[in-house]
Design a protein around this motif. Structure first.
Motif, mmCIF file in Angstrom:
data_model
loop_
_atom_site.group_PDB
_atom_site.id
_atom_site.type_symbol
_atom_site.label_atom_id
_atom_site.label_comp_id
_atom_site.label_asym_id
_atom_site.label_seq_id
_atom_site.Cartn_x
_atom_site.Cartn_y
_atom_site.Cartn_z
ATOM 1 N N UNK A 188 0.826 -1.207 0.000
ATOM 2 C CA UNK A 188 0.000 0.000 0.000
ATOM 3 C C UNK A 188 0.858 1.253 0.000
ATOM 4 N N UNK A 189 1.916 1.234 0.785
ATOM 5 C CA UNK A 189 2.825 2.378 0.824
ATOM 6 C C UNK A 189 3.460 2.629 -0.535
ATOM 7 N N UNK A 190 3.906 1.567 -1.189
ATOM 8 C CA UNK A 190 4.560 1.708 -2.493
ATOM 9 C C UNK A 190 3.576 2.219 -3.530
ATOM 10 N N UNK A 191 2.377 1.640 -3.554
ATOM 11 C CA UNK A 191 1.365 2.048 -4.535
ATOM 12 C C UNK A 191 0.941 3.503 -4.327
ATOM 13 N N UNK A 192 0.714 3.867 -3.093
ATOM 14 C CA UNK A 192 0.314 5.237 -2.777
ATOM 15 C C UNK A 192 1.416 6.220 -3.162
ATOM 16 N N UNK A 193 2.641 5.901 -2.796
ATOM 17 C CA UNK A 193 3.772 6.778 -3.099
ATOM 18 C C UNK A 193 3.970 6.936 -4.592
ATOM 19 N N UNK A 194 3.871 5.835 -5.310
ATOM 20 C CA UNK A 194 4.046 5.874 -6.762
ATOM 21 C C UNK A 194 2.997 6.755 -7.424
ATOM 22 N N UNK A 195 1.759 6.640 -6.969
ATOM 23 C CA UNK A 195 0.673 7.464 -7.503
ATOM 24 C C UNK A 195 0.939 8.948 -7.262
ATOM 25 N N UNK A 196 1.427 9.280 -6.057
ATOM 26 C CA UNK A 196 1.745 10.664 -5.732
ATOM 27 C C UNK A 196 2.829 11.201 -6.654
ATOM 28 N N UNK A 197 3.922 10.486 -6.768
ATOM 29 C CA UNK A 197 5.071 10.979 -7.535
ATOM 30 C C UNK A 197 4.760 11.086 -9.027
ATOM 31 N N UNK A 214 7.281 12.655 2.443
ATOM 32 C CA UNK A 214 7.766 11.446 3.091
ATOM 33 C C UNK A 214 7.090 10.282 2.389
ATOM 34 N N UNK A 215 7.829 9.635 1.487
ATOM 35 C CA UNK A 215 7.250 8.641 0.595
ATOM 36 C C UNK A 215 8.217 7.496 0.342
ATOM 37 N N UNK A 216 7.659 6.369 -0.084
ATOM 38 C CA UNK A 216 8.468 5.278 -0.608
ATOM 39 C C UNK A 216 8.817 5.636 -2.052
ATOM 40 N N UNK A 217 10.086 5.856 -2.335
ATOM 41 C CA UNK A 217 10.487 6.445 -3.611
ATOM 42 C C UNK A 217 11.231 5.435 -4.486
ATOM 43 N N UNK A 218 10.677 5.224 -5.680
ATOM 44 C CA UNK A 218 11.350 4.423 -6.710
ATOM 45 C C UNK A 218 11.932 5.372 -7.757
ATOM 46 N N UNK A 219 13.005 4.937 -8.410
ATOM 47 C CA UNK A 219 13.762 5.827 -9.289
ATOM 48 C C UNK A 219 12.912 6.417 -10.409
ATOM 49 N N UNK A 220 12.187 5.585 -11.133
ATOM 50 C CA UNK A 220 11.431 6.079 -12.286
ATOM 51 C C UNK A 220 10.321 7.038 -11.866
#
Length: 309
Positions: A188-197, A214-220
């Motif tokens: 959930x954290x990853x999905x939410x963070x990805x949507x935000x970014x 304050x997010x779970x951040x993936x490079x792309x």
């Protein structure tokens, strides 16, 4: 004693304070608060013990702003004292961790109108989703309060429409997920963070004074976000182990999309400010790196109130 409390201009009423004393002080003619006090801050207190607040507000002749910061028991009893005032309700800040009655919140926002400038949610992911959705679906924030300048979102995944509706005024924005990955679902954290970014850059104002993430951040996802921003002060608390420094340099340093930068990795506790060679490199491009602790308002809304008030 009387002299020390005479001509008060600002008062903060927090959890450890004697509320009965302060209420008597504000109602007393001996201290002349009615003609001097212009700011009241309720800060992390239980509002159910705050009584006769309507009498206090009615006699304060120069009151300019009231701030309610993550107080408990923001219920119908307290709100009724506010909305029945004969004077304008100069509620400038409203930060909530729980909604007890959506109808009362709607009336409070309607009474506050354009006085309200600072607004915050601190709902957990497990919190009653129907109440969170109602708050946005009713559009009570933008319907009645058209002067919102600062928003603090925590665990709230339906915010883009709200940001779009207050673009012209918005200048401070905090968006957070929990960094407790043991308690919350990592997916959930990853999905939410990805949507935000992936989507936030498209709805932000063309220029923003302050953005803290304050997010779970993936490079792309991070690269997509950086392609669409122009911010004076950018704070990033990264959850996850991806290396995002090279994108930070490419888009923030070389394309000069940010003037001040703070970056901390939650996993390894590394703060960009402590990497002196990196700080010097950013400085060559007129970008000032600051430590997260010095630059962040997260968890210390009172400091932000001092800046934006």
């Amino acid at each position: 004693m009387i002299k020390s409390y005479q001509n008060l201009k600002k008062i903060l009423i927090g959890g450890c304070y004697n509320l009965a004393f302060y209420q008597s002080l504000l109602l007393s003619k001996d201290y002349n608060c009615s003609n001097t006090l212009n700011t009241i801050i309720f800060y992390y207190i239980d509002l159910k013990v705050v009584i006769t607040q309507d009498k206090v507000f009615e006699q304060l002749n120069v009151l300019e702003s009231v701030h309610i910061v993550y107080c408990s028991s923001l219920n119908n009893s307290f709100i009724q004292q506010i909305i029945t005032l004969t004077k304008p309700c100069k509620l400038k800040s409203l930060f909530m961790s729980k909604i007890l009655q959506i109808e009362s919140i709607q009336l409070l926002l309607q009474k506050s109108g354009d006085y309200l400038e600072n607004f915050g949610f601190e709902f957990e992911f497990y919190y009653n989703l129907s109440l969170k959705q109602q708050l946005l679906e009713l559009r009570v924030i933008t319907k009645y309060c058209k002067n919102i300048k600062f928003i603090d979102f925590y665990g709230f995944d339906q915010l883009f429409n709200l940001i779009e509706n207050i673009q012209q005024k918005l200048n401070h924005l905090i968006i957070r997920i929990s960094d407790d990955t043991l308690y919350y679902s990592l997916n959930n954290n990853i999905e939410y963070s990805s949507n935000i970014l992936q989507n936030l850059g498209q709805v932000l104002p063309s220029k923003l004074e302050y953005l803290s993430l304050t997010l779970y951040i993936k490079e792309n996802d991070f690269r997509t976000f950086l392609e669409n921003i122009l911010i004076n002060k950018l704070l990033i608390k990264q959850i996850g182990s991806y290396d995002i420094l090279h994108y930070t340099k490419e888009y923030i340093m070389k394309k000069k999309r940010v003037n001040y930068l703070s970056n901390r990795n939650f996993e390894d506790k590394i703060d960009l400010y402590d990497l002196k060679d990196e700080v010097k490199e950013f400085k060559l491009y007129n970008i000032r790196v600051r430590s997260w602790d010095d630059f962040s308002f997260t968890g210390n809304i009172y400091n932000l109130l001092k800046e934006v008030d």
